[in-house]
Design a protein around this motif. Structure first.
Motif, PDB file in Angstrom:
ATOM      1  N   LEU A 181     -11.070  -7.691   1.143  1.00 53.15           N
ATOM      2  CA  LEU A 181      -9.637  -7.442   1.643  1.00 53.15           C
ATOM      3  C   LEU A 181      -9.362  -8.248   2.712  1.00 53.15           C
ATOM      4  N   ARG A 182     -10.127  -8.181   3.893  1.00 59.38           N
ATOM      5  CA  ARG A 182      -9.679  -9.075   5.091  1.00 59.38           C
ATOM      6  C   ARG A 182      -9.375 -10.529   4.713  1.00 59.38           C
ATOM      7  N   ALA A 183     -10.392 -11.114   3.956  1.00 56.55           N
ATOM      8  CA  ALA A 183     -10.008 -12.507   3.425  1.00 56.55           C
ATOM      9  C   ALA A 183      -8.684 -12.616   2.729  1.00 56.55           C
ATOM     10  N   LEU A 184      -8.292 -11.449   1.905  1.00 56.41           N
ATOM     11  CA  LEU A 184      -7.156 -11.707   1.223  1.00 56.41           C
ATOM     12  C   LEU A 184      -5.659 -11.329   1.925  1.00 56.41           C
ATOM     13  N   VAL A 185      -5.936 -10.175   2.749  1.00 56.11           N
ATOM     14  CA  VAL A 185      -4.648  -9.791   3.558  1.00 56.11           C
ATOM     15  C   VAL A 185      -4.906  -9.565   4.972  1.00 56.11           C
ATOM     16  N   GLY A 186      -5.777 -10.424   5.420  1.00 53.48           N
ATOM     17  CA  GLY A 186      -5.835 -10.733   7.063  1.00 53.48           C
ATOM     18  C   GLY A 186      -6.647  -9.260   7.630  1.00 53.48           C
ATOM     19  N   PRO A 187      -6.758  -9.361   8.886  1.00 55.95           N
ATOM     20  CA  PRO A 187      -7.472  -8.381   9.419  1.00 55.95           C
ATOM     21  C   PRO A 187      -6.913  -7.154  10.039  1.00 55.95           C
ATOM     22  N   GLY A 188      -5.853  -7.136  10.382  1.00 55.32           N
ATOM     23  CA  GLY A 188      -5.115  -6.065  10.711  1.00 55.32           C
ATOM     24  C   GLY A 188      -3.563  -6.218  10.400  1.00 55.32           C
ATOM     25  N   GLN A 189      -2.950  -5.024  10.884  1.00 53.48           N
ATOM     26  CA  GLN A 189      -1.417  -5.285  10.641  1.00 53.48           C
ATOM     27  C   GLN A 189      -0.707  -4.420  11.653  1.00 53.48           C
ATOM     28  N   ASP A 190       0.667  -4.485  11.715  1.00 54.78           N
ATOM     29  CA  ASP A 190       1.222  -3.785  12.537  1.00 54.78           C
ATOM     30  C   ASP A 190       1.633  -2.413  11.761  1.00 54.78           C
ATOM     31  N   THR A 191       1.103  -1.293  12.007  1.00 49.07           N
ATOM     32  CA  THR A 191       1.526   0.205  11.360  1.00 49.07           C
ATOM     33  C   THR A 191       2.724   0.739  11.727  1.00 49.07           C
ATOM     34  N   ARG A 192       3.519   0.400  12.825  1.00 49.15           N
ATOM     35  CA  ARG A 192       4.513   1.332  13.262  1.00 49.15           C
ATOM     36  C   ARG A 192       5.301   1.736  12.171  1.00 49.15           C
ATOM     37  N   ASP A 193       5.934   0.670  11.432  1.00 50.79           N
ATOM     38  CA  ASP A 193       7.063   0.867  10.364  1.00 50.79           C
ATOM     39  C   ASP A 193       6.439   1.965   9.289  1.00 50.79           C
ATOM     40  N   LEU A 194       5.098   1.575   9.135  1.00 50.55           N
ATOM     41  CA  LEU A 194       4.435   2.233   7.863  1.00 50.55           C
ATOM     42  C   LEU A 194       4.543   3.935   8.274  1.00 50.55           C
ATOM     43  N   PHE A 195       3.807   4.074   9.389  1.00 54.20           N
ATOM     44  CA  PHE A 195       3.618   5.292  10.018  1.00 54.20           C
ATOM     45  C   PHE A 195       5.005   6.081  10.187  1.00 54.20           C
ATOM     46  N   ASP A 196       6.104   5.359  10.728  1.00 54.90           N
ATOM     47  CA  ASP A 196       7.423   5.791  10.614  1.00 54.90           C
ATOM     48  C   ASP A 196       7.868   6.476   9.328  1.00 54.90           C
ATOM     49  N   GLN A 197       7.765   5.648   8.243  1.00 54.31           N
ATOM     50  CA  GLN A 197       8.198   5.953   7.045  1.00 54.31           C
ATOM     51  C   GLN A 197       7.518   7.170   6.564  1.00 54.31           C
ATOM     52  N   ALA A 198       6.248   7.484   7.100  1.00 56.49           N
ATOM     53  CA  ALA A 198       5.377   8.337   6.239  1.00 56.49           C
ATOM     54  C   ALA A 198       5.786   9.564   6.952  1.00 56.49           C
ATOM     55  N   MET A 199       5.981   9.652   8.224  1.00 60.33           N
ATOM     56  CA  MET A 199       6.595  10.740   9.002  1.00 60.33           C
ATOM     57  C   MET A 199       7.614  11.257   8.608  1.00 60.33           C
ATOM     58  N   ARG A 200       8.651  10.484   8.163  1.00 58.13           N
ATOM     59  CA  ARG A 200       9.973  10.668   7.739  1.00 58.13           C
ATOM     60  C   ARG A 200       9.904  11.384   6.553  1.00 58.13           C
ATOM     61  N   HIS A 201       8.972  10.954   5.323  1.00 55.85           N
ATOM     62  CA  HIS A 201       9.137  11.260   4.070  1.00 55.85           C
ATOM     63  C   HIS A 201       8.030  12.324   3.423  1.00 55.85           C
ATOM     64  N   ALA A 202       7.039  12.476   4.184  1.00 61.00           N
ATOM     65  CA  ALA A 202       6.104  13.442   3.597  1.00 61.00           C
ATOM     66  C   ALA A 202       6.614  14.834   3.876  1.00 61.00           C
ATOM     67  N   LYS A 203       6.121  15.645   3.017  1.00 62.71           N
ATOM     68  CA  LYS A 203       6.488  17.047   2.994  1.00 62.71           C
ATOM     69  C   LYS A 203       5.673  18.001   4.000  1.00 62.71           C
ATOM     70  N   LYS A 204       4.337  17.711   3.689  1.00 65.96           N
ATOM     71  CA  LYS A 204       3.363  18.600   4.700  1.00 65.96           C
ATOM     72  C   LYS A 204       2.728  18.003   5.768  1.00 65.96           C
ATOM     73  N   ARG A 205       1.735  16.688   5.382  1.00 64.57           N
ATOM     74  CA  ARG A 205       1.116  16.146   6.200  1.00 64.57           C
ATOM     75  C   ARG A 205       1.207  14.649   6.231  1.00 64.57           C
ATOM     76  N   VAL A 206       0.821  13.875   7.370  1.00 64.43           N
ATOM     77  CA  VAL A 206       0.470  12.532   7.244  1.00 64.43           C
ATOM     78  C   VAL A 206      -0.975  12.402   7.671  1.00 64.43           C
ATOM     79  N   VAL A 207      -1.816  11.975   6.970  1.00 65.54           N
ATOM     80  CA  VAL A 207      -3.267  11.825   7.243  1.00 65.54           C
ATOM     81  C   VAL A 207      -3.569  10.368   7.331  1.00 65.54           C
ATOM     82  N   VAL A 208      -4.285   9.889   8.437  1.00 66.69           N
ATOM     83  CA  VAL A 208      -4.677   8.395   8.989  1.00 66.69           C
ATOM     84  C   VAL A 208      -6.025   8.492   9.089  1.00 66.69           C
ATOM     85  N   LYS A 209      -6.799   7.562   8.476  1.00 67.86           N
ATOM     86  CA  LYS A 209      -8.098   7.032   8.459  1.00 67.86           C
ATOM     87  C   LYS A 209      -8.418   6.111   9.758  1.00 67.86           C
TER      88      LYS A 209
END
Ligand SMILES: C[S@@+](CC[C@H](N)C(=O)[O-])C[C@H]1O[C@@H](n2cnc3c(N)ncnc32)[C@H](O)[C@@H]1O
Length: 238
Positions: A181-209
């Motif tokens: 996966l790291r070779a295909l997609v790179g080592p890390g990404q900016d997660t701010r947008d993803l987290f914000d969308q999750a917080m806006r649209h989840a009904k009960k929880r957002v869980v982050v590993k």
């Protein structure tokens, strides 16, 4: 920048290979041609394999969803989902290790993966007759979750994120699937947008590993569950 990927096939799967090459814009190779880039997808019988062409010792990677079933016990991922969660969006599907675990544990799962090669290999695996029972519980979407999440109706109970983590000097060597996966997609990404969308649209929880040594991706977590190597940070959506 996506790494170049070529595709080849045995005669049985020529039609499928052609269609995939067209839809993903991959170079379709003849038998005698060698791939120029670092990755080669190959259809062989009922298998779709990924070769890393520059690493002769690398055994081809095949997605076998049956291997992802784990015993439930006091599983920290399942506990992090909380009571009454029926539908989970796994917004960073990867090889669907967690998504399959959630699906076979009784959740309905929408697994979203942005990488075209990973998504194609997952789709091929899900289409195998041996995984038919999973299809009732698990839907796969190829796309960027920041765009997919707002369109999911009804909204999911839980949105689960397991973003790429660049690693830590003291971390054990990543498993093969994660190295690919790291070779295909790179080592890390900016997660701010993803987290914000999750917080806006989840009904009960957002869980982050997160690995134990990593900071939470955002402030305001309301709880966590802990496993041996990772923890699951829990957030209440807005
Ligand atoms: C650490 S891996 C996830 C591993 C996964 N939990 C598993 O069980 O196999 C992160 C994955 O999330 C994907 N990803 C990251 N950001 C994404 C986004 N915005 N939309 C969809 N997929 C994303 C990456 O392409 C990568 O495959």
């Amino acid at each position: 920048m996506m790494p170049p990927v070529a595709i080849k096939s045995d005669s049985l799967n020529a039609g499928q290979a052609n269609a995939l090459a067209t839809s993903l814009d991959l170079r379709l190779l003849e038998d005698h041609q060698m791939p120029a880039g670092p990755f080669l997808l190959e259809f062989k019988g009922d298998r779709l394999m990924l070769h890393m062409t520059g690493s002769p010792r690398f055994r081809p990677w095949i997605v076998d969803l049956r291997k992802h079933r784990r015993s439930k016990g006091r599983d920290p991922l399942l506990r992090a989902m909380g009571p009454g969660a029926g539908h989970v969006v796994d917004a960073t599907a990867g090889w669907c290790v967690d998504a399959v675990h959630l699906a076979v544990s009784g959740f309905r799962v929408t697994a979203v993966e942005q990488d075209r090669v990973v998504a194609a290999m997952l789709k091929h695996a899900l289409d195998q007759p041996v995984n038919r029972e999973l299809v009732d519980r698990m839907e796969l979407v190829h796309g960027d979750s920041t765009r997919v999440i707002p369109g999911i109706r009804p909204r999911a109970d839980v949105i689960y994120l397991d973003p790429m983590y660049p690693g830590h000097p003291k971390s054990p060597a990543p498993r093969k699937g994660m190295r690919i996966l790291r070779a295909l997609v790179g080592p890390g990404q900016d997660t701010r947008d993803l987290f914000d969308q999750a917080m806006r649209h989840a009904k009960k929880r957002v869980v982050v590993k997160r690995p134990h040594h990593a900071d939470p991706i955002a402030s305001g977590k309301v709880g966590e569950t802990r496993g041996k190597l990772v923890r699951f940070d829990i957030y209440k959506p807005h």
